[in-house]
Design an enzyme around this catalytic site. Sequence first.
Site, PDB file in Angstrom:
ATOM      1  N   LYS A 173     -87.589 -55.534 -88.624  1.00 18.01           N
ATOM      2  CA  LYS A 173     -87.065 -55.301 -89.958  1.00 18.01           C
ATOM      3  C   LYS A 173     -86.388 -53.931 -90.002  1.00 18.01           C
ATOM      4  CE  LYS A 173     -88.117 -53.535 -93.828  1.00 18.01           C
ATOM      5  NZ  LYS A 173     -86.730 -53.216 -94.208  1.00 18.01           N
ATOM      6  N   GLY A 226     -90.528 -43.986 -90.216  1.00 18.67           N
ATOM      7  CA  GLY A 226     -90.105 -43.857 -91.606  1.00 18.67           C
ATOM      8  C   GLY A 226     -90.907 -42.781 -92.304  1.00 18.67           C
ATOM      9  N   SER A 227     -91.096 -42.977 -93.593  1.00  8.24           N
ATOM     10  CA  SER A 227     -91.724 -41.936 -94.397  1.00  8.24           C
ATOM     11  C   SER A 227     -93.246 -41.927 -94.211  1.00  8.24           C
ATOM     12  CB  SER A 227     -91.395 -42.148 -95.867  1.00  8.24           C
ATOM     13  OG  SER A 227     -91.934 -43.379 -96.296  1.00  8.24           O
ATOM     14  N   ASN A 228     -93.863 -40.774 -94.493  1.00 12.39           N
ATOM     15  CA  ASN A 228     -95.319 -40.659 -94.379  1.00 12.39           C
ATOM     16  C   ASN A 228     -96.022 -41.594 -95.349  1.00 12.39           C
ATOM     17  OD1 ASN A 228     -94.325 -38.212 -93.045  1.00 12.39           O
ATOM     18  ND2 ASN A 228     -96.501 -37.778 -92.867  1.00 12.39           N
ATOM     19  N   VAL A 230     -95.092 -44.523 -96.784  1.00 13.82           N
ATOM     20  CA  VAL A 230     -95.053 -45.935 -96.377  1.00 13.82           C
ATOM     21  C   VAL A 230     -95.854 -46.132 -95.084  1.00 13.82           C
ATOM     22  CG1 VAL A 230     -93.556 -47.819 -95.589  1.00 13.82           C
ATOM     23  CG2 VAL A 230     -92.872 -46.430 -97.549  1.00 13.82           C
ATOM     24  N   GLY A 231     -95.665 -45.230 -94.135  1.00 21.95           N
ATOM     25  CA  GLY A 231     -96.335 -45.358 -92.839  1.00 21.95           C
ATOM     26  C   GLY A 231     -97.859 -45.351 -92.959  1.00 21.95           C
ATOM     27  N   GLU A 248     -94.117 -43.097 -86.364  1.00 26.73           N
ATOM     28  CA  GLU A 248     -93.348 -41.850 -86.260  1.00 26.73           C
ATOM     29  C   GLU A 248     -92.935 -41.502 -87.671  1.00 26.73           C
ATOM     30  OE1 GLU A 248     -93.101 -39.843 -83.909  1.00 26.73           O
ATOM     31  OE2 GLU A 248     -93.842 -41.127 -82.294  1.00 26.73           O
ATOM     32  N   GLN A 329     -80.824 -40.655-101.752  1.00 31.18           N
ATOM     33  CA  GLN A 329     -80.959 -39.439-100.948  1.00 31.18           C
ATOM     34  C   GLN A 329     -80.256 -38.276-101.629  1.00 31.18           C
ATOM     35  OE1 GLN A 329     -83.643 -40.144 -98.795  1.00 31.18           O
ATOM     36  NE2 GLN A 329     -82.619 -38.374 -97.933  1.00 31.18           N
ATOM     37  N   GLU A 381     -90.558 -32.160 -96.694  1.00 30.32           N
ATOM     38  CA  GLU A 381     -89.380 -32.647 -95.973  1.00 30.32           C
ATOM     39  C   GLU A 381     -88.268 -32.964 -96.972  1.00 30.32           C
ATOM     40  OE1 GLU A 381     -89.634 -36.502 -93.949  1.00 30.32           O
ATOM     41  OE2 GLU A 381     -88.726 -35.553 -92.199  1.00 30.32           O
TER      42      GLU A 381
HETATM   43  P1  ADP Z   1     -87.017 -43.655 -95.284  1.00 31.43           P
HETATM   44  O1  ADP Z   1     -87.326 -42.420 -96.040  1.00 31.43           O
HETATM   45  O2  ADP Z   1     -86.600 -43.439 -93.866  1.00 31.43           O
HETATM   46  O3  ADP Z   1     -86.168 -44.639 -96.021  1.00 31.43           O
HETATM   47  P2  ADP Z   1     -89.162 -45.561 -95.606  1.00 31.43           P
HETATM   48  O4  ADP Z   1     -90.574 -45.354 -95.151  1.00 31.43           O
HETATM   49  O5  ADP Z   1     -88.917 -45.789 -97.024  1.00 31.43           O
HETATM   50  O6  ADP Z   1     -88.430 -44.278 -95.060  1.00 31.43           O
HETATM   51  O7  ADP Z   1     -88.494 -46.735 -94.789  1.00 31.43           O
HETATM   52  C1  ADP Z   1     -88.696 -46.969 -93.409  1.00 31.43           C
HETATM   53  C2  ADP Z   1     -88.758 -48.460 -93.172  1.00 31.43           C
HETATM   54  O8  ADP Z   1     -89.937 -48.967 -93.802  1.00 31.43           O
HETATM   55  C3  ADP Z   1     -87.596 -49.244 -93.768  1.00 31.43           C
HETATM   56  O9  ADP Z   1     -87.249 -50.307 -92.907  1.00 31.43           O
HETATM   57  C4  ADP Z   1     -88.199 -49.760 -95.058  1.00 31.43           C
HETATM   58  O10 ADP Z   1     -87.556 -50.910 -95.535  1.00 31.43           O
HETATM   59  C5  ADP Z   1     -89.601 -50.074 -94.608  1.00 31.43           C
HETATM   60  N1  ADP Z   1     -90.562 -50.228 -95.709  1.00 31.43           N
HETATM   61  C6  ADP Z   1     -90.507 -49.718 -96.948  1.00 31.43           C
HETATM   62  N2  ADP Z   1     -91.583 -50.099 -97.674  1.00 31.43           N
HETATM   63  C7  ADP Z   1     -92.347 -50.879 -96.870  1.00 31.43           C
HETATM   64  C8  ADP Z   1     -93.585 -51.568 -97.011  1.00 31.43           C
HETATM   65  N3  ADP Z   1     -94.263 -51.548 -98.145  1.00 31.43           N
HETATM   66  N4  ADP Z   1     -94.068 -52.263 -95.948  1.00 31.43           N
HETATM   67  C9  ADP Z   1     -93.401 -52.274 -94.773  1.00 31.43           C
HETATM   68  N5  ADP Z   1     -92.243 -51.641 -94.582  1.00 31.43           N
HETATM   69  C10 ADP Z   1     -91.694 -50.950 -95.598  1.00 31.43           C
END
Ligand code: ADP
Length: 484
Positions: A173, A226-228, A230-231, A248, A329, A381
């Site tokens: 994804k 991605g972001s902390n 969500v991760g 990461e 952003q 960040e």
């Molecule tokens: P960024 O700040 O890089 O956009 P995100 O953490 O928002 O960071 O996004 C990184 C990835 O995680 C993207 O592919 C985003 O669609 C995906 N994402 C966002 N929300 C969820 C979630 N609840 N579950 C799984 N993946 C997600």
Amino acid sequence: MTVELRSYVGGKWQVGGRAAQDRNPARPSEVVGDVQHADARLAAQAVDAAAAAFPAWRSLPAPARGDILRKAADLLDQRAADVGRDLTREEGKTLAEGIGETRRAVQILRYFAGQTLEPDGQTYPSHTPGLFLYARREPIGVVSAITPWNFPIAIPAWKIAPALAYGNAVVWKPAELVPLTAVHLLQALVDAGLPAGVLNLVLGRGSEVGDVLVTHAAVHAITFTGSNSVGRALQQKATEKGKKVQLELGGKNPAVVLADADLDQAAEQVARGAFLSAGQKCTATSRVIVEAPVLRGFQERLVALAEGWKLGDPLESDTRVGPLVSADQLKTVTDYLDIAVHEGGHMLAGGSRAAELGEGFYIKPTVIANVGPDSRVVREEIFGPVAALLPAASYDEAIQLANDTLYGLSASVFTNDLTRAFRFADEIHAGVVKVNQESAGIEFQVPFGGMQESSSGSREQGKAAREFFTQWKTVYMDRVPARA
Ligand code: ADP
């Protein structure tokens, strides 16, 4: 030209779903692609397709898997100019960066193709006479790869290439903002002969398809960048279900400029780390800690670069800094610039949107002084072309400031003093350390990842990638006793 962008599941492009538009951040009125977003049901089908394809893929000899990756690399190489241009059109980094990143993905595919010829285990002396004792690396099964928009082809390549090379099936994804680049990478692998179901592309919103990819019973592992926020949430859900997770996350990366540094080199490298790709790298430089005697000289040089580098259309060859990726952003970064001013910050360069460039999401390269170590712009960040300057009275104060963060991805030091360079490499809390180089810019054959809040799970890239995408099997092979 607008293209139709769809998910690819079980070897077929999937029609239907919710419509969305992929736009050019340099000219948001320009639609790059019409996207059909997958729903949770299609995401579940993608996992099922991967699970069905896994047994045959893992049984294929590893070098044959490598041949497909190598062919995909060749195809992507031939297409790099077009793919890089499309990457720039939807993400906004400069054309040189877009093409460069595409060529990096080519190198990564080739590297992991090569890894399929490396030893996949070890033999051990046994305490039992005649027993053949060995341990071998096996694939883990179905891997969900969830990737961000800031390196829309390199990051997916460094997750997908090792996953496939070591025999896993993948559901991928990509971020919603970069579906066209994702389709290009997928297409190269499909054209190279990847069997149906081995790699499935799910275009969709994290909030709609994320849960399925993280919690589905047939998923064995999740690799996420991605972001902390969500991760960490995803990690909790996945580990509760016993899945392997690699994260990461963010960074707040320091560059330390010591009094004996070459100031021209330091300023150039700090500007690269802070402003290229409009600062939208997890390894970007955002805190610049400068020893007092050289603060003025360094500051003048950095400001000159911030003001001298061309900000503008990323497709123009002399542009150094392009737009931010999206309106969201732009809002985040302009909010942080307001916060900096409220915190007493002094804008030495930039500090605002470049309204003269029209509708594009442009922020001027920014240098902020007069912010303390506890200010939000120094702690959080920002993900924009923004560098905050912090003076330090000594090396000891500089390293203390550099380590005063919850993150720990990358860090730079500028010095010609070997002893201090070694001390810094030893004392800094960061997974990647650069001496006399910008904090961003990494090579693919070495481990990549951070410390503290920046990463979780084993490292990515290089031979270290094998740790996450495989598991050990230990075999005790004894003989039937000889009978007279
Ligand atoms: P960024 O700040 O890089 O956009 P995100 O953490 O928002 O960071 O996004 C990184 C990835 O995680 C993207 O592919 C985003 O669609 C995906 N994402 C966002 N929300 C969820 C979630 N609840 N579950 C799984 N993946 C997600």
